[in-house]
Design an enzyme around this catalytic site. Sequence first.
Site, mmCIF file in Angstrom:
data_model
loop_
_atom_site.group_PDB
_atom_site.id
_atom_site.type_symbol
_atom_site.label_atom_id
_atom_site.label_comp_id
_atom_site.label_asym_id
_atom_site.label_seq_id
_atom_site.Cartn_x
_atom_site.Cartn_y
_atom_site.Cartn_z
ATOM 1 N N LYS A 1 58.200 7.573 38.907
ATOM 2 C CA LYS A 1 58.477 8.812 38.175
ATOM 3 C C LYS A 1 59.352 8.582 36.934
ATOM 4 C CE LYS A 1 57.876 11.863 42.160
ATOM 5 N NZ LYS A 1 57.738 10.871 43.246
ATOM 6 N N ARG A 2 58.999 7.618 36.140
ATOM 7 C CA ARG A 2 59.723 7.386 34.889
ATOM 8 C C ARG A 2 59.355 8.452 33.865
ATOM 9 N NH1 ARG A 2 61.906 4.497 38.194
ATOM 10 N NH2 ARG A 2 62.443 2.306 37.901
#
Length: 317
Positions: free
Chosen positions: A100-101
């Site tokens: 989840k960057r």
Amino acid sequence: MYNIDKLFQAVAERGHVCVGLDTAAEYIPQKELARHSPHSPAEAVLAYNKAIIDATLDIAACYKVQIAYYEELGIAGLESYAATLKHLRDKGALVIADIKRGDIADTASRYARAHFEGDFEADFVTLNPYMGMDSIQPWLQWADKKGKGAFVLMRTSNKGRWDFEELELKETPGQHTERTGHTAGRRLYDVVGDKLSQLAASHLGKHGYGAFGAVVGADPQSQAEREEAAAIRARRPNLFFLIPGYGAQGGAAADAALLLREGNGGVVNASRSILKAWQSKAAADGVNPAATDNAFAANAARQAAVEMRDAIRKAVQ
């Protein structure tokens, strides 16, 4: 070939199950934890992961590895994470790094290099789009370079989605609540979907899906939300979905099926309901949990994955 094409083929051959390796030490049989030093839970996690992977390879379309479970164990945990990814690659499995960057520019480029090659290489990643599409672009070049893919958060399964994702962008008659479902208003997640659909159109795989797909949760709480789930699928024919919310989060096979297209177009993730299946199996079989091991847990995980696969296939039909 984009990895999304490989995933489409995997779903066609093996079903929709994405096994989530969100593996915590407390999910592992005590006998297996005792085999390792109390100061080395990461070793036990790796051994457990390998057992689960080997038992489910022929029935899982892919695997999702949530990095937080490994980061909390420090350097040893990240070594276990890297070794888990390597084991998956060695077995020829498709893997989603759930990271989840969501950063921009050079920072995003370095994140992309870290997770698309080297020790942490995966076939797909998860991304957060809320800094804008320039947070996605640095990852996209890897689709052309190495066929890599991503699943971008669009409409998730957690209750907190009502804080931002479900916000109406203009006033409409009536009000909505979690229980009564949606009004006619356009919502923030739908704008994200528009952007992703446009992106997909410019990087389209041979099966009609974009190299980058979307995270769309399966946990409708009302008939209105079920209708909305079906509408999301209809509006986004070129987006492949990563579908969380199954099992422990409350989603059912029929809920997940609403987000599939012609029997494909998505993988359905389950983590705890597979990783911890041995606990309910031990109780049902009258087996002392202290006597269980990785082999017992792997067999239970396989059984849970098969039941999940078959339930989704039946719901699709």
